[in-house]
Design an enzyme around this catalytic site. Structure first.
Site, PDB file in Angstrom:
ATOM      1  N   VAL A   1       0.856  -1.188   0.000  1.00 31.99           N
ATOM      2  CA  VAL A   1       0.000   0.000   0.000  1.00 31.99           C
ATOM      3  C   VAL A   1       0.890   1.235   0.000  1.00 31.99           C
ATOM      4  O   VAL A   1       1.821   1.336   0.802  1.00 31.99           O
ATOM      5  CB  VAL A   1      -0.922   0.020   1.255  1.00 31.99           C
ATOM      6  CG1 VAL A   1      -1.673   1.344   1.351  1.00 31.99           C
ATOM      7  CG2 VAL A   1      -1.900  -1.143   1.213  1.00 31.99           C
TER       8      VAL A   1
ATOM      9  N   ALA B   1       4.400   4.126   2.970  1.00 31.13           N
ATOM     10  CA  ALA B   1       3.969   2.886   2.317  1.00 31.13           C
ATOM     11  C   ALA B   1       4.165   1.731   3.300  1.00 31.13           C
ATOM     12  O   ALA B   1       4.798   1.907   4.353  1.00 31.13           O
ATOM     13  CB  ALA B   1       4.776   2.656   1.053  1.00 31.13           C
ATOM     14  N   LYS B   2       3.634   0.596   3.007  1.00 30.09           N
ATOM     15  CA  LYS B   2       3.847  -0.590   3.837  1.00 30.09           C
ATOM     16  C   LYS B   2       3.439  -1.804   3.019  1.00 30.09           C
ATOM     17  O   LYS B   2       2.636  -1.682   2.083  1.00 30.09           O
ATOM     18  CB  LYS B   2       2.969  -0.518   5.102  1.00 30.09           C
ATOM     19  CG  LYS B   2       3.434  -1.387   6.239  1.00 30.09           C
ATOM     20  CD  LYS B   2       4.525  -0.728   7.067  1.00 30.09           C
ATOM     21  CE  LYS B   2       4.989  -1.600   8.211  1.00 30.09           C
ATOM     22  NZ  LYS B   2       5.864  -0.865   9.131  1.00 30.09           N
ATOM     23  N   GLY B   3       4.000  -2.956   3.372  1.00 32.90           N
ATOM     24  CA  GLY B   3       3.630  -4.173   2.655  1.00 32.90           C
ATOM     25  C   GLY B   3       3.568  -5.337   3.608  1.00 32.90           C
ATOM     26  O   GLY B   3       4.021  -5.253   4.755  1.00 32.90           O
TER      27      GLY B   3
ATOM     28  N   ASP C   1      10.219  -5.376   8.658  1.00 32.89           N
ATOM     29  CA  ASP C   1       9.268  -5.124   9.753  1.00 32.89           C
ATOM     30  C   ASP C   1       9.115  -6.467  10.477  1.00 32.89           C
ATOM     31  O   ASP C   1      10.041  -7.288  10.424  1.00 32.89           O
ATOM     32  CB  ASP C   1       7.939  -4.576   9.196  1.00 32.89           C
ATOM     33  CG  ASP C   1       6.997  -4.090  10.296  1.00 32.89           C
ATOM     34  OD1 ASP C   1       7.334  -3.111  10.974  1.00 32.89           O
ATOM     35  OD2 ASP C   1       5.941  -4.703  10.497  1.00 32.89           O
TER      36      ASP C   1
END
Ligand code: NAD
Length: 423
Positions: free
Chosen positions: A67, A112-114, A153
């Protein structure tokens, strides 16, 4: 709540928590408030299917996400999480917090992050590599050193970043070290990156304590989550005279009012994969952790851990958010009512993304800094960001979280306004 057709957040879900944080900041945005809806919508959400062949020859499918919440101030930045509870909604919230975080610390990035919905412990190393490589290829459409730069993460690490870097490089036909941060040092990783988030937690905690007239010498610190962030922060607090009175991870909780031995805890973690059986303290129950008297309480595990019931009970002066989103919205209000200072995630755990920024800069210039240079620059950026947020909180008489959002969201929306709307 705005009507996004693809998620249905509840009040205390991660995206619901984020939306109420945005609601609280809008009154302080002045004329920029006309752009506030930008903050409530991710720019882009990519959902990918990840089929991999398992070692027994069967094929398994996993769901992955990337995202990009906001790219107004620069390329997207944010980690990749491998966890069985990962959902699109969670990744959206984590991406949004990255937008606020990078802006609050004034790094030239968006948010952003995934993640992949998987328990990585169920996979062999080879399966994990295939999973990572296929996921990287699938999100390769939208990532890149000048587009969006992932990082580790929960349950991802330097080795996984190396596979991501290699896969992306193979696909584009040239070595692109700057596509991810948190890489191994020989591949363009930065010194100091592994412990950077914990170091940032410590620096911001030290600054908060100073303003509360709390000396770190002998201060009692309780830490939930003894992974990358929690263990590095605990080590630094202990090294600066504080007593680590309680530690909890997914294997259990240990308590010692005289202070737990950090080297012993680290060795326990290294050898047993958790600290639950550590002999240097008394074993206590999961809920009892929240009753241990402390001066600083560091939730550094997962989001939503400090809910309303726990917020009513904690006996501490400062909650220092090592994790992302550990405090639910109602708990936040309760802590404020009880006069407990909450130092929010978007500043408290921004050390990792700050050194990720250093890593990205070093990769671009192919010129690498010493660990001392990195730690000094990290300290300077964190102290300055904290000062700015503290003054904003003082000026408007608002909690630090709202102040951090005021500082961060103002920068994001200024960029939005100055760029104008395309077309
Ligand atoms: P990690 O996987 O290294 O450690 C997570 C820790 O939480 C482990 O000790 C695990 O046992 C513990 N834990 C998990 N579930 C738990 C539960 N139910 N109760 C108690 N303990 C539990 O992850 P990390 O990298 O340290 O990340 C922790 C948090 O910090 C996450 O919210 C992450 O998004 C955030 N964060 C990490 C970084 C980074 O650089 N690693 C940067 C910013 C924020």
């Amino acid at each position: 709540m705005p009507n996004l057709s693809y998620v249905n957040p509840s009040q205390n879900s991660p995206w619901g928590t984020y939306l109420s944080q945005v609601d609280r900041v809008v009154p302080y945005l002045g004329g920029l408030a006309r752009w506030a809806e930008t903050l409530r919508r991710p720019k882009r959400c990519l959902i990918v299917d990840i089929p991999i062949e398992l070692d027994d020859g069967s094929v398994a499918h996993y769901e992955g996400y990337r995202v990009q919440h906001n790219l107004s101030r620069g390329p997207g930045k944010g980690g990749i999480r491998f966890h069985p509870d990962v959902t699109l909604e969670e990744v959206m919230a984590l991406a949004a917090w990255m937008t606020v975080k990078t802006a609050a610390v004034n790094l030239p990035f968006g948010g952003a992050k995934g993640g992949i919905r998987i328990d990585p412990k169920q996979l062999s190393r080879k399966e994990l590599e295939r999973l990572t490589r296929r996921y990287t290829s699938e999100i390769g459409l939208i990532i890149g050193p000048d587009k969006d730069i992932p990082a580790p993460d929960v349950n991802t690490n330097a080795e996984i970043m190396a596979w991501m870097m290699d896969t992306y490089s193979m696909n584009v036909g040239s070595t692109a070290t700057g596509v991810v941060t948190g890489k191994p040092i020989p591949l363009g990783g930065s010194l100091g990156r592994v412990k950077a988030t914990g170091r940032g937690v410590f620096v911001v905690g030290r600054e908060a304590a100073r303003r509360q007239n709390l000396s770190l010498e002998g201060a009692r610190v309780a830490v939930q989550g003894f992974g990358n962030v929690g263990s590095s922060a605990a080590e630094l607090f202990a090294g600066n005279g504080a007593k680590i009175v309680a530690v909890q991870d997914h294997t259990g909780t240990v308590h010692n009012p005289n202070g737990l031995d950090i080297a012993g805890l680290m060795s326990e973690l290294h050898h047993k994969g958790g600290i639950g059986e550590f002999a240097g303290g008394e074993k206590i129950g999961v809920e009892e952790f929240w009753d241990v008297p402390s001066d600083l309480l560091i939730p550094a595990a997962l989001e939503g851990q400090l809910g309303l019931e726990r917020a009513k009970r904690v006996k501490t002066q400062i909650v220092l958010e090592g994790a992302n989103g550990p405090t639910t919205s109602d708990a936040d209000l309760m802590l404020a009512e009880r006069g407990i200072l909450v130092v929010p995630d978007v500043i408290a755990n921004a050390g990792g993304v700050t050194v990720s920024y250093f890593e990205w800069v070093q990769d671009f210039s192919s010129f690498f800094w010493t660990e001392d240079e990195i730690n000094v620059r990290l300290d300077r950026i964190m102290v300055e960001a904290f000062r700015r947020i503290w003054e904003t909180a003082d000026q408007h008489r608002i909690p630090l979280r709202t102040a951090a959002f005021v500082v961060g969201c103002t920068r994001v929306l200024q960029a939005r306004e100055e760029r104008g709307l395309y077309p």
